[in-house]
Design an enzyme around this catalytic site. Sequence first.
Site, PDB file in Angstrom:
ATOM      1  N   SER A 136       0.982  -1.194  -0.008  1.00 57.09           N
ATOM      2  CA  SER A 136       0.042   0.124   0.074  1.00 57.09           C
ATOM      3  C   SER A 136       1.031   1.303   0.030  1.00 57.09           C
ATOM      4  O   SER A 136       1.900   1.081   0.539  1.00 57.09           O
ATOM      5  CB  SER A 136      -0.809   0.011   1.253  1.00 57.09           C
ATOM      6  N   TYR A 147      -1.960  -0.192  10.604  1.00 62.64           N
ATOM      7  CA  TYR A 147      -2.489  -0.453   9.216  1.00 62.64           C
ATOM      8  C   TYR A 147      -1.000  -0.023   8.381  1.00 62.64           C
ATOM      9  O   TYR A 147      -0.481  -0.909   7.781  1.00 62.64           O
ATOM     10  CB  TYR A 147      -3.599   0.100   8.446  1.00 62.64           C
TER      11      TYR A 147
END
Length: 253
Positions: A136, A147
């Site tokens: 990501s 995250y």
Amino acid sequence: MAVVIVTGASSGIGRATAVRLGARGDTVILAARRESELATVAAEIVAAGGRALPVPADVTDPVRVADLVDRARAVTGRIDALVNNAGVGGDASILAAEEQVRAMVEVNLMAPIRLMRAVVPIMREQGAGAIVNIGSVAGEIGIGGVYSATKFGLRGITDSVRRELAGTGIAVTLIEPGYVATALTAHRSGLPGPEIVAVAVERALTRPRRRVVVPGRYRAAVMLSNALPFVTDRLFAGKAAGKPAGKRGPAAG
């Protein structure tokens, strides 16, 4: 006939990737927890003339991971590629609930590590193979709490494994998407579909690269953040934890 494992294959990026690889003639091993959705994806691939084997699996369970790899290898005796796509998000604050934190670490980081540990010995024996990890942009720009930490970790382990396996015939690529259109980004408009990531995966399997950022417009943001981190600090001061990260946070759709 290449045998490719795709995790998180029941929806979004995983589904798009599995369908695309099936269309090119690969045998796609579909892994996810939702059995009915996997069956639907498998049927779509088969209807288009491809080959698919749905394997319901929780990638946080080492026993299920071992079974997944065994079933994939049983198809032809080989595992030609692994696409580590499964991922979850959650509250972007460091104060996220303990269960969210554990889930993000287990699914986003520990699961890819376990799967690589399972397939690397097989690929070494073959003398060939490809691993694609779906990271990501949040693994380059820290704005997603835990995250982001898991995606930074995935970036680190991908670099390490690629260097460890240099010269073995096993390619290791990290693909870092930004926002793409999935069910979890339905509130955003004008986003590219998950097919943009599927295309990048297919290209990485054909012509391996170290790292790919998609869509391309995010590359400038990554470069700026790495070169001038104080600018990112100022831009996101007090804002980074303003919204939940979603399935792949501000990146990897």
